[in-house]
Design an enzyme around this catalytic site. Structure first.
Site, mmCIF file in Angstrom:
data_model
loop_
_atom_site.group_PDB
_atom_site.id
_atom_site.type_symbol
_atom_site.label_atom_id
_atom_site.label_comp_id
_atom_site.label_asym_id
_atom_site.label_seq_id
_atom_site.Cartn_x
_atom_site.Cartn_y
_atom_site.Cartn_z
ATOM 1 N N GLU A 86 0.856 -1.195 0.000
ATOM 2 C CA GLU A 86 0.000 0.000 0.000
ATOM 3 C C GLU A 86 0.886 1.237 0.000
ATOM 4 O OE1 GLU A 86 -2.349 -0.263 3.568
ATOM 5 O OE2 GLU A 86 -2.772 -2.372 3.173
ATOM 6 N N LYS A 120 2.318 4.548 1.435
ATOM 7 C CA LYS A 120 2.450 5.089 2.788
ATOM 8 C C LYS A 120 2.031 6.553 2.724
ATOM 9 C CE LYS A 120 5.484 5.190 6.779
ATOM 10 N NZ LYS A 120 5.096 6.500 7.246
ATOM 11 N N ASP A 156 1.184 10.231 3.754
ATOM 12 C CA ASP A 156 1.881 11.093 4.702
ATOM 13 C C ASP A 156 0.885 11.992 5.430
ATOM 14 O OD1 ASP A 156 3.970 12.065 6.089
ATOM 15 O OD2 ASP A 156 4.859 13.192 4.439
ATOM 16 N N TYR A 214 -7.318 1.837 6.073
ATOM 17 C CA TYR A 214 -6.438 0.723 5.710
ATOM 18 C C TYR A 214 -6.380 -0.411 6.732
ATOM 19 C CZ TYR A 214 -3.022 3.681 8.271
ATOM 20 O OH TYR A 214 -2.380 4.461 9.184
ATOM 21 N N LYS A 247 10.778 3.541 2.952
ATOM 22 C CA LYS A 247 10.745 5.005 2.853
ATOM 23 C C LYS A 247 11.501 5.461 1.602
ATOM 24 C CE LYS A 247 9.758 7.501 6.226
ATOM 25 N NZ LYS A 247 9.761 7.558 7.650
ATOM 26 N N CYS A 294 18.283 46.191 11.233
ATOM 27 C CA CYS A 294 17.092 45.750 10.490
ATOM 28 C C CYS A 294 17.180 46.220 9.044
ATOM 29 C CB CYS A 294 15.842 46.325 11.155
ATOM 30 S SG CYS A 294 14.346 45.986 10.209
ATOM 31 N N CYS A 310 14.060 48.968 8.782
ATOM 32 C CA CYS A 310 14.007 50.232 9.528
ATOM 33 C C CYS A 310 15.362 50.648 10.094
ATOM 34 C CB CYS A 310 12.987 50.156 10.652
ATOM 35 S SG CYS A 310 13.538 49.122 12.025
ATOM 36 N N CYS A 331 14.254 42.432 15.164
ATOM 37 C CA CYS A 331 14.108 43.881 15.149
ATOM 38 C C CYS A 331 13.084 44.197 16.235
ATOM 39 C CB CYS A 331 13.584 44.336 13.783
ATOM 40 S SG CYS A 331 12.971 46.024 13.806
ATOM 41 N N CYS A 386 8.666 49.590 13.257
ATOM 42 C CA CYS A 386 9.255 49.102 12.000
ATOM 43 C C CYS A 386 8.139 48.784 11.009
ATOM 44 C CB CYS A 386 10.092 47.850 12.275
ATOM 45 S SG CYS A 386 10.649 47.052 10.761
HETATM 46 S S1 IVH Z 1 -0.322 0.289 8.723
HETATM 47 C C1 IVH Z 1 0.517 -1.685 12.741
HETATM 48 N N1 IVH Z 1 -0.672 1.333 6.345
HETATM 49 O O1 IVH Z 1 2.646 5.137 8.780
HETATM 50 C C2 IVH Z 1 0.050 -1.074 11.477
HETATM 51 N N2 IVH Z 1 0.270 2.688 8.048
HETATM 52 O O2 IVH Z 1 5.167 4.477 10.229
HETATM 53 C C3 IVH Z 1 0.520 0.297 11.306
HETATM 54 N N3 IVH Z 1 0.750 4.980 7.357
HETATM 55 O O3 IVH Z 1 1.431 5.254 12.075
HETATM 56 C C4 IVH Z 1 -0.088 1.091 10.272
HETATM 57 N N4 IVH Z 1 0.051 4.774 5.295
HETATM 58 O O4 IVH Z 1 0.222 6.660 10.313
HETATM 59 C C5 IVH Z 1 -0.237 1.533 7.598
HETATM 60 N N5 IVH Z 1 -1.072 2.162 4.201
HETATM 61 C C6 IVH Z 1 -0.635 2.348 5.453
HETATM 62 C C7 IVH Z 1 -0.127 3.587 5.882
HETATM 63 C C8 IVH Z 1 0.332 3.707 7.203
HETATM 64 C C9 IVH Z 1 0.580 5.589 6.194
HETATM 65 C C10 IVH Z 1 1.349 5.617 8.551
HETATM 66 C C11 IVH Z 1 0.585 5.393 9.830
HETATM 67 C C12 IVH Z 1 1.562 4.752 10.766
HETATM 68 C C13 IVH Z 1 2.875 5.105 10.160
HETATM 69 C C14 IVH Z 1 3.897 4.060 10.522
#
Ligand code: IVH
Length: 703
Positions: free
Chosen positions: A117, A119, A121, A239, A327, A422, A425, A440, A445
């Protein structure tokens, strides 16, 4: 059957179903069938019907997303099972090593499938659903991750997120194979467009932009005003599916599918694969897609698909063994530092801005980066003419990470000289003990006054439409020509902004004495603009204490702290007179913030400003907590342990809705709310024929 022959209850239910269907089409499937107008009209009809029959309003009605009242803080709620973080991998090798550990934890004959999946943010959130009427499920609460064991209950804010279903029909539950009570975990994100919009507004109003969509989403979810949350365009991607702390279905892939069928927004880019090679392919594709997505991702999460295997693999201290986060490497580029300019903000802080030879990083041209402060320049050891490595995270402002020096990147040579005065000013800059920033301190100013005024008028503060950069410059007597589009270039090109005429305002309070004649004397200001601005200024007087506090720009007092202070003290006198200890008694106010507040109000000029503002009609009291009427005249008795609410929380909710809580059951008791291990009070209620509610039923009564 025609509309007329339906009972109000049926009419309301039918409208709700229709609205839910169209919300799902719009916010989850991104395939609307109704125009906004059609949607709004239907919502208006529902609200009108509900207003006629308030006893029929339920918290899972589509009308109940917005309109929550500001809160004093958030209740703490324990998670059904800890919300853990994930172990990270940064390359294929680390990923394969993880796969080997997974294989090692299982029998040799077993095959492993992986669900990959994106990740996302953002920040994770847990949603609890409880049985609603007639086989349905409704949202009970939404809780942030917090420390993993205990999070904050942010339900009123979560309700405003359109991709979170408030209610799931019996049919959808059946299609998804879900019971009426379950828990969904997922990620709240702020899509790029919503983030840009929010930051454009902030920058235009002289506020610091949020650093990245994740921070923006987290800050938004924790604000105490649901109306602000509603306008920020957050989304929730589901998820993870649980029931009473245990997984519910036998595969992660099946959970995602069930969530989708139940109406949740599930990220479309998920795949279940049989080998690590395929996982790596998925990661490649994700990386290519990354810059084209409407939201930020910072990697790929890989999960062992079969729950039997997940259970056997178990957890280490902080993270599951059955999942890992891959990552992405930060997006970086190398370019030349051409110059450094110094900007002055509302607080007087002087920020060095690196002017770079434009370079394309991850599809975006970067020509500036922040150097934060003098310490950072020293730490980097950077000089003008050097080549530097620039990183762009999810952040709006790119960062310089280090100087690059090799055969093809010779060192520069011109020392960066931090100004002693500054740049606007010319008053001497000051660095306080223990601080890194030069400031400043000249209250007059122009850069500071203009910053303060833009802040005061900005949307999240006094919300004075029309008080933008150009208007503020003119009010301060500066010529429009000196106002280049870009504040940094303005510093470079014109030094101090040119004074064209006597300023019309010298302080925030002067805004409230402006008249039409004065405004008409300004360039490009006609009657219509003048009238509109005056009306906006007049309207802003009623913004309330929290906004005033925020607008005054006390150091460390942001939106949330201002709201907490306003609720606690109720009016400005009490706050101005408070000692550091009294201030620290406010939830979440620490010594640093308390000190800053005391110092702010110790300055005569600041006290005078407040007094003048008040004399000019600016309201300096907090909006009182509104007591609802939904439960007016009703008496409740609580007994036993409720599944999620503590006694105090239940009491608070009942009282906030106008009800009373009493200790003993009598014939006058309207309802007994019973949880687990309810004892004699429950028996007595049954004897007397008093209605008994569980927690879900209580919540359904609360509007
Ligand atoms: S699974 C134990 N799935 O990443 C299961 N996490 O570094 C943990 N996150 O705290 C979560 N996308 O906030 C999972 N598809 C995804 C995710 C995901 C983002 C975040 C989540 C978690 C952090 C872990």
């Amino acid at each position: 059957m025609t509309q007329q022959t339906l009972t109000p209850d049926q009419q309301i239910e039918a409208l709700r179903e229709e609205l839910r269907h169209h919300e799902h089409l719009y916010y989850v499937l991104d395939a609307p069938e109704w125009t906004d107008q059609e949607f709004d009209d239907a919502m208006k009809r529902l609200k009108a019907l509900e207003a006629e029959h308030p006893e029929l309003i339920t918290p899972d009605s589509p009308s109940q997303r917005v309109g929550g009242k500001p809160r004093e803080g958030f209740a703490k709620v324990a998670h059904s099972r800890p919300m853990l973080s994930l172990e990270n991998a940064y390359n294929a090798e680390e990923l394969r090593a993880w796969a080997e550990r997974v294989a090692g934890g299982l029998a040799a004959s077993e095959t492993v499938r992986y669900t990959c999946e994106f990740k996302l943010d953002g920040l994770s959130l847990a949603l609890q659903y409880r049985p609603g009427r007639a086989g349905t499920a409704s949202l009970l609460n939404g809780v942030t991750r917090g420390d993993g064991a205990i999070g904050e209950e942010v339900t009123t804010n979560v309700r405003t997120i359109r991709s979170v279903p408030l209610h799931i029909s019996a049919r959808k539950l059946a299609e998804a194979g879900l019971p009426q009570d379950f828990e969904v975990r997922g990620e709240v994100v702020m899509p790029q467009k919503a983030f840009d919009r929010m930051n454009d507004e902030r920058v235009a109003q002289g506020l610091a932009p949020a650093a990245n969509p994740r921070n923006a989403a987290a800050g938004t979810l924790r604000t105490l005003e649901p109306n602000i949350v509603a306008g920020r365009g957050l989304e929730f991607f589901a998820y993870f599916l649980l029931r009473e702390g245990e997984t519910l279905l036998e595969e992660q892939s099946a959970s995602l599918e069930a969530l989708r069928r139940a109406g949740f927004l599930v990220n479309q880019h998920a795949a279940t694969v049989d080998s690590m090679d395929e996982v790596l392919l998925f990661i490649d594709r994700a990386e290519q897609l990354r810059d084209k997505l409407p939201y930020e991702i910072d990697g790929v999460v890989i999960k062992v698909d079969a729950m039997v295997q997940q259970r056997r693999l178990g957890f280490t201290g902080k993270a599951p063994r059955w999942a890992i986060a891959y990552k992405f490497a930060a997006r970086a580029g190398i370019t030349r530092l051409n110059d450094v300019l110094f900007g002055v903000g509302r607080t007087g802080k002087v920020t060095p801005v690196a002017m770079l030879a434009p370079v394309s990083i991850g599809g975006t041209t970067v020509a500036r980066a922040t150097l934060h402060n003098a310490d950072e320049i020293a730490r980097l050891g950077v000089k003008i003419g050097d080549f530097v490595s620039v990183e762009r995270g999810g952040d709006v402002i790119p960062k310089i990470t280090h100087v690059v020096a090799d055969a093809s990147h010779p060192r520069g040579g011109t020392e960066i000289v931090f100004p002693t005065h500054c740049p606007i000013c010319e008053s001497a800059l000051v660095k306080e003990e223990g601080e890194v920033d030069w400031r400043c301190l000249n209250d007059n100013c122009p850069a500071r006054i203009s910053g303060a005024m833009l802040h005061w008028g900005s949307r999240g503060v006094m919300n004075i439409e029309g008080l933008g950069e150009a208007m503020v410059a003119q009010l301060l007597g500066q010529s429009l020509e000196a106002l280049s589009e870009d504040a940094v270039e303005m510093v470079e090109e014109s030094g101090a902004p040119l004074l064209e005429h006597e300023p019309l305002v010298r302080s925030l309070a002067d805004l409230y004495t402006l008249n039409s004649e004065q405004l008409l004397s300004l360039e490009r200001v006609g009657q219509k603009t003048a009238d509109a601005l005056l009306e906006q200024i007049a309207r802003s007087k009623n913004a309330g204490l929290a906004r005033v506090l925020l607008g005054l720009g006390v150091r460390f007092v942001g939106e949330r702290t201002a709201q907490l202070l306003a609720q606690h003290f109720g009016e400005i006198e009490a706050l101005m007179g408070a000692s550091a200890e009294e201030l620290e008694a406010v939830n979440e106010v620490g010594p640093k913030v308390a000190q800053a507040i005391v110092e702010f109000f110790a300055v005569d000029r600041n006290r005078e400003l407040v007094m003048r503002l008040r004399a000019l009609g600016v309201v300096m009291t907090a909006e009182k907590r509104v007591i609802g009427t939904a439960l007016a005249g009703k008496t409740f008795v609580l007994t036993g342990t409720l599944p999620t609410l503590t006694r105090d929380e239940a009491k608070e909710k009942i009282e906030a809705a106008g009800g009373k809580v009493s200790g003993s059951v009598s014939k006058k008791t309207s309802y007994v709310v019973a949880g687990e291990d309810a004892g004699s009070k429950l028996e007595k209620a049954r004897d007397l024929g008093v209605a008994v509610l569980d927690e879900a039923a209580l919540l359904a009564l609360l509007v």
